[in-house]
Design a protein around this motif. Structure first.
Motif, mmCIF file in Angstrom:
data_model
loop_
_atom_site.group_PDB
_atom_site.id
_atom_site.type_symbol
_atom_site.label_atom_id
_atom_site.label_comp_id
_atom_site.label_asym_id
_atom_site.label_seq_id
_atom_site.Cartn_x
_atom_site.Cartn_y
_atom_site.Cartn_z
ATOM 1 N N ALA A 1 0.810 -1.220 0.000
ATOM 2 C CA ALA A 1 0.000 0.000 0.000
ATOM 3 C C ALA A 1 0.843 1.271 0.000
ATOM 4 O O ALA A 1 0.339 2.348 -0.292
ATOM 5 N N GLY A 2 2.121 1.163 0.334
ATOM 6 C CA GLY A 2 2.984 2.340 0.391
ATOM 7 C C GLY A 2 3.524 2.705 -0.977
ATOM 8 O O GLY A 2 4.364 1.991 -1.521
ATOM 9 N N PRO A 3 3.099 3.809 -1.589
ATOM 10 C CA PRO A 3 3.514 4.142 -2.950
ATOM 11 C C PRO A 3 5.015 4.397 -3.090
ATOM 12 O O PRO A 3 5.619 3.988 -4.085
ATOM 13 N N ALA B 1 0.519 -3.680 -7.064
ATOM 14 C CA ALA B 1 -0.831 -3.767 -6.512
ATOM 15 C C ALA B 1 -0.826 -3.050 -5.174
ATOM 16 O O ALA B 1 0.181 -3.058 -4.463
ATOM 17 N N SER B 2 -1.949 -2.434 -4.830
ATOM 18 C CA SER B 2 -2.043 -1.684 -3.582
ATOM 19 C C SER B 2 -3.020 -2.292 -2.589
ATOM 20 O O SER B 2 -3.155 -1.794 -1.463
ATOM 21 N N SER B 3 -3.701 -3.360 -2.975
ATOM 22 C CA SER B 3 -4.686 -3.981 -2.098
ATOM 23 C C SER B 3 -4.867 -5.442 -2.521
ATOM 24 O O SER B 3 -4.377 -5.866 -3.567
ATOM 25 N N ARG B 4 -5.599 -6.169 -1.705
ATOM 26 C CA ARG B 4 -5.861 -7.565 -2.052
ATOM 27 C C ARG B 4 -6.656 -7.666 -3.345
ATOM 28 O O ARG B 4 -6.431 -8.567 -4.150
ATOM 29 N N LEU B 5 -7.606 -6.745 -3.547
ATOM 30 C CA LEU B 5 -8.411 -6.772 -4.766
ATOM 31 C C LEU B 5 -7.530 -6.584 -6.000
ATOM 32 O O LEU B 5 -7.662 -7.325 -6.982
ATOM 33 N N LEU C 1 3.058 -7.430 4.569
ATOM 34 C CA LEU C 1 2.372 -7.978 5.739
ATOM 35 C C LEU C 1 1.126 -7.185 6.096
ATOM 36 O O LEU C 1 0.148 -7.737 6.595
ATOM 37 N N ASP C 2 1.141 -5.871 5.812
ATOM 38 C CA ASP C 2 0.008 -4.999 6.156
ATOM 39 C C ASP C 2 -0.849 -4.631 4.941
ATOM 40 O O ASP C 2 -1.522 -3.596 4.943
ATOM 41 N N LEU C 3 -0.845 -5.454 3.918
ATOM 42 C CA LEU C 3 -1.616 -5.158 2.709
ATOM 43 C C LEU C 3 -3.103 -4.989 3.035
ATOM 44 O O LEU C 3 -3.706 -5.856 3.677
ATOM 45 N N PRO C 4 -3.737 -3.884 2.615
ATOM 46 C CA PRO C 4 -5.164 -3.690 2.855
ATOM 47 C C PRO C 4 -5.999 -4.723 2.090
ATOM 48 O O PRO C 4 -5.557 -5.215 1.055
ATOM 49 N N GLY D 1 -4.608 -7.402 5.706
ATOM 50 C CA GLY D 1 -3.251 -7.904 5.917
ATOM 51 C C GLY D 1 -2.811 -8.906 4.872
ATOM 52 O O GLY D 1 -3.628 -9.559 4.216
ATOM 53 N N GLY D 2 -1.489 -9.032 4.725
ATOM 54 C CA GLY D 2 -0.929 -9.911 3.708
ATOM 55 C C GLY D 2 -1.172 -11.383 3.960
ATOM 56 O O GLY D 2 -1.377 -12.158 3.016
ATOM 57 N N ILE D 3 -1.153 -11.794 5.218
ATOM 58 C CA ILE D 3 -1.371 -13.211 5.522
ATOM 59 C C ILE D 3 -2.780 -13.627 5.132
ATOM 60 O O ILE D 3 -2.996 -14.703 4.554
ATOM 61 N N GLU D 4 -3.750 -12.767 5.423
ATOM 62 C CA GLU D 4 -5.136 -13.065 5.017
ATOM 63 C C GLU D 4 -5.239 -13.125 3.502
ATOM 64 O O GLU D 4 -5.920 -14.002 2.947
ATOM 65 N N ALA D 5 -4.556 -12.221 2.820
ATOM 66 C CA ALA D 5 -4.597 -12.196 1.355
ATOM 67 C C ALA D 5 -3.991 -13.467 0.774
ATOM 68 O O ALA D 5 -4.549 -14.063 -0.155
ATOM 69 N N VAL D 6 -2.867 -13.867 1.311
ATOM 70 C CA VAL D 6 -2.215 -15.099 0.831
ATOM 71 C C VAL D 6 -3.113 -16.304 1.088
ATOM 72 O O VAL D 6 -3.279 -17.169 0.220
ATOM 73 N N GLY D 7 -3.717 -16.357 2.254
ATOM 74 C CA GLY D 7 -4.607 -17.468 2.566
ATOM 75 C C GLY D 7 -5.788 -17.552 1.620
ATOM 76 O O GLY D 7 -6.243 -18.638 1.254
#
Length: 223
Positions: free
Chosen positions: A11-13, A34-38, A56-59, A62-68
């Motif tokens: 998310a950090g440009p 990419a800036s978000s899970r979407l 790790l903090d991807l909106p 979070g990154g772990i939720e996105a990977v899962g």
């Protein structure tokens, strides 16, 4: 030469642009952002990159939720990276489906080397994070052994033990469970006997290690 396609999901440009610039200077990398899970999901669907470097903090969660949520539906090798590399986070990332965990403090040369290693089938984990990973796995094994012993306890004994772990005295336990103090003492004797523990304090620590690992971790950090 076929280039390795990498999506930097962050998310950090400024941080994301810096990584893209770094990797873009290498002839063997093709970089997406990419800036978000979407957005990450869209790139995975449209471009099927070889590697996803996921913050790790991807909106939004979070990154772990996105990977899962995304790893099972794509062949992209997903790598979590962040500034916090605790054993629990590393284990959670790997369990979710990540192929590795990299610290954001990694040097530019180290990042490039790690990403090229992923292409060769290597798991990107620094020596320090590998140690944390092993410790986390061992911690799970120990909690499993402790919980096997906890099966010996009755439901009422576990209720008593939970209150003991919270610091309650016999009188408080008796009032909470609507039983006599004598019955509480008898339950404690049975608990210590069944678990082969020497004291009430040891019983409380046993309960925390079996059912409250987060409490144990906090105690160890503040000790």
């Amino acid at each position: 030469m076929r280039r390795t396609s990498i999506v930097v999901a962050d998310a950090g440009p400024i941080f994301k642009a810096g990584v893209r610039h770094l990797l873009g200077r290498e002839s063997d990398f093709e970089v997406f952002e990419a800036s978000s899970r979407l957005e990450l999901a869209e790139i995975l669907q449209q471009s099927a990159p070889d590697i996803a470097l996921v913050d790790l903090d991807l909106p939004p969660a979070g990154g772990i939720e996105a990977v899962g949520a995304l790893s099972s539906g794509h062949e992209t090798r997903m790598i979590i990276w962040g500034f916090e590399g605790t054993s629990d986070l590393v284990l959670a990332a790997i369990t979710a489906g990540a192929k590795g965990f990299l610290p954001k403090e990694i040097s530019p040369a180290g990042l490039i080397r790690s990403l090229r290693g992923v292409v060769r089938g290597e798991a990107p984990l620094s020596r320090g994070l590998t140690t944390l990973m092993v410790e986390a796995v061992h911690g799970l094994e120990e909690r499993g052994k402790v919980r096997e012993r906890a099966v010996l306890l009755s439901a009422r004994e576990r209720e008593v033990l939970a209150l003991v772990s919270a610091g309650a005295r016999n009188r408080q336990i008796a009032e909470e469970l609507a039983i006599s103090e004598f019955t509480v003492k008898r339950h404690m004797q049975n608990i210590l006997h069944k678990l082969d523990l020497p004291s009430r304090r040891a019983a409380g620590l046993f309960y925390q290690s079996a059912f409250e690992p987060a409490v144990v971790a906090e105690m160890e950090q503040t000790a």
